[in-house]
Write an enzyme that holds these catalytic residues in place. Structure first.
Site, mmCIF file in Angstrom:
data_model
loop_
_atom_site.group_PDB
_atom_site.id
_atom_site.type_symbol
_atom_site.label_atom_id
_atom_site.label_comp_id
_atom_site.label_asym_id
_atom_site.label_seq_id
_atom_site.Cartn_x
_atom_site.Cartn_y
_atom_site.Cartn_z
ATOM 1 N N ARG A 52 -7.252 -9.913 -8.489
ATOM 2 C CA ARG A 52 -7.841 -9.634 -7.168
ATOM 3 C C ARG A 52 -6.870 -10.099 -6.088
ATOM 4 O O ARG A 52 -6.718 -9.470 -5.057
ATOM 5 C CB ARG A 52 -9.205 -10.318 -7.019
ATOM 6 C CG ARG A 52 -9.779 -10.194 -5.626
ATOM 7 C CD ARG A 52 -11.287 -10.438 -5.504
ATOM 8 N NE ARG A 52 -11.816 -11.429 -6.391
ATOM 9 C CZ ARG A 52 -11.603 -12.755 -6.306
ATOM 10 N NH1 ARG A 52 -10.859 -13.249 -5.343
ATOM 11 N NH2 ARG A 52 -12.148 -13.570 -7.180
ATOM 12 N N TYR A 104 -12.868 10.538 11.882
ATOM 13 C CA TYR A 104 -13.491 10.934 10.612
ATOM 14 C C TYR A 104 -14.943 10.417 10.616
ATOM 15 O O TYR A 104 -15.193 9.269 11.013
ATOM 16 C CB TYR A 104 -12.688 10.348 9.442
ATOM 17 C CG TYR A 104 -13.430 10.416 8.141
ATOM 18 C CD1 TYR A 104 -13.890 11.643 7.652
ATOM 19 C CD2 TYR A 104 -13.705 9.271 7.410
ATOM 20 C CE1 TYR A 104 -14.599 11.707 6.465
ATOM 21 C CE2 TYR A 104 -14.406 9.334 6.213
ATOM 22 C CZ TYR A 104 -14.870 10.563 5.755
ATOM 23 O OH TYR A 104 -15.575 10.627 4.585
ATOM 24 N N ASP A 176 -4.888 5.240 12.864
ATOM 25 C CA ASP A 176 -5.139 5.888 11.581
ATOM 26 C C ASP A 176 -4.156 7.056 11.484
ATOM 27 O O ASP A 176 -4.287 8.056 12.192
ATOM 28 C CB ASP A 176 -6.603 6.352 11.541
ATOM 29 C CG ASP A 176 -6.972 7.052 10.235
ATOM 30 O OD1 ASP A 176 -6.061 7.551 9.548
ATOM 31 O OD2 ASP A 176 -8.174 7.119 9.935
ATOM 32 N N LYS A 201 -5.372 10.987 0.730
ATOM 33 C CA LYS A 201 -4.907 12.276 1.291
ATOM 34 C C LYS A 201 -3.426 12.494 0.982
ATOM 35 O O LYS A 201 -3.045 12.506 -0.165
ATOM 36 C CB LYS A 201 -5.191 12.305 2.790
ATOM 37 C CG LYS A 201 -6.544 11.731 3.198
ATOM 38 C CD LYS A 201 -7.711 12.451 2.555
ATOM 39 C CE LYS A 201 -9.021 11.843 3.040
ATOM 40 N NZ LYS A 201 -10.109 11.969 2.125
#
Ligand code: P1T
Length: 404
Positions: A52, A104, A176, A201
């Site tokens: 982690r 988005y 972004d 993406k």
């Protein structure tokens, strides 16, 4: 090898941050599928304690992303939204965020339906309006967040100007950069503090991974007003250290298998983006002349209101566009159900072309009034132009447009 800072992007996507595996010489970064690491004595280890916190496959990907975006560090998360949430966790009840009004739908939902209940306050505004932006800034404004070009309206926002105003005010500025990828746009060079990507993406590019990242230009931060949990806790000093702390403390990081797939996908980022851009320009020009199309929004077209700014700020125009059909919701539905080569699906940025209806699909979580205000109407269609042959793509659209 020459200093990677002097290398071209096409070289960096293959080599930056990636060395043969120190243990075996494997040329491709191995998938370190392990949750934990042996220690020779308590606290004595080789830099890895628990996956982690750190994992060698993820570490290589993070190093490469930092180089591609021109940042000091990168951190990878389980999704684009998990990266966004990590940034929101820097802030405290009462802090104010100014976000672009065209985002988005999932980002809007996280801000408005989740972070608001944790006590953050949001204003969603048109950041192209400088007076409005300045009037919306408050002493509590700690974060300015926007996409450019925006999803789905493809508005182009001035990164240098907006990040300059945010900095004057002492607020962090996050861009972004999902639609452009680091191939076409470098927000950190223009003054942003953090670049966020949905790597689901273009960066991965093969529609087989969900992942996100933050790339950070590091700097010292003021101590938080209240420390987390316990007054003796010393918050990490720099922006990167604080986000790295959050990545480990919250636990929404990317796994080694997905990190491997993204490392593989990145190797073709430059050639893919070039082809996405060429194909999109052809498709946008075709649609702009089509009698069944009312208007096309693609920053590469001279008719686009942001074309001039895009030409200075970006190194190309990307593969995303939207257009308004000359038709109502029923006709738009029929058109979307008729295309064959384009897949009707959410998401974007893969090698295959996708098409979708923002009002019903990706932006359904934006309230109808706001959707209308920013232009997400029933006849709006969004296209992610893939890297197939552009003539085949145009033929498919032409056949489907005949049904309108
Ligand atoms: O899906 P995820 O990896 O969590 O990323 C969210 C996200 C963030 N920012 C932008 C600009 C995005 O486009 C997305 C995800 N977008 C879609 C799924 C879509 O179809 O637009």
């Amino acid at each position: 090898m020459s200093n990677s800072k002097d290398q071209h992007f096409e070289t960096k996507v293959i080599h930056a941050g990636v060395e043969p595996d120190p243990l075996t010489g494997a040329v491709m970064t191995p998938i370190y599928a392990t949750s934990t690491y042996a220690q020779s004595a308590p606290g004595e280890h080789k830099g890895y304690e628990y996956s982690r916190t750190d994992n060698p496959t993820r570490a290589v990907l993070q190093k490469q992303l930092a180089e591609l975006e021109g940042g000091d560090h990168a951190l990878c998360f389980a999704s684009g939204l998990a990266s966004t949430d990590a940034v929101l966790n820097l802030f405290q009840t009462g802090d104010h965020v100014i976000a672009g009004d065209d985002l988005y739908g999932g980002t809007y939902r996280l801000f408005e339906k989740v972070a608001t209940y944790r006590g953050l306050k949001f204003d969603f505004i048109n950041l192209a309006d400088e007076d409005l932006f300045r009037r919306t800034l408050k002493p509590e404004t700690k974060l300015v967040w926007f996409e450019t070009p925006t999803n789905p309206m493809l508005n182009v926002l001035d990164i240098r100007k907006i990040s300059g105003i945010a900095r004057e005010h002492g607020a962090l500025c996050v861009v972004d950069n999902t639609f452009m990828s680091p191939f076409f746009q470098s927000p950190l060079e223009l003054g942003a503090d953090i670049v966020m990507h949905s790597m689901t993406k273009y960066i991965n590019g093969h529609s087989d991974v969900v992942m996100g990242c933050l790339v950070i230009k590091d700097r010292e931060l003021k101590p938080p007003r209240r420390t987390w949990m316990d007054p003796s806790f010393k918050a990490p000093r720099t922006l990167y250290e604080r986000l790295k702390f959050l990545q480990n403390a919250i636990g929404a990081q990317a796994g080694p298998f997905d990190s491997f797939l993204v490392l593989r996908g990145i190797k073709t980022l430059a050639v893919r983006m070039e082809r996405h851009g060429l194909n999109a320009m052809k498709v946008a020009s075709f649609l702009e002349k089509h009698p069944k199309v009312e208007r096309v929004l693609y920053p590469g077209l001279e008719s686009h209101p942001g074309h001039k700014l895009a030409s200075c700020q970006m190194r190309g125009f990307g593969g995303m566009m939207t257009f308004f059909l000359k038709g109502d919701l029923e006709q738009t539905r029929r058109f979307l159900s008729t295309v064959k080569l384009f897949t009707l699906a959410e998401s974007l940025g893969g090698v295959e072309s996708l098409i979708e209806h923002p009002a019903i699909m990706t932006h359904a979580s934006v309230p109808p009034d706001l959707r209308k205000q920013i232009g997400i109407l029933d006849n709006l269609v969004r296209v992610s132009v893939g890297i197939e042959n552009a003539d085949d793509l145009m033929a498919d659209l032409d056949d489907a447009l005949a049904t309108v």
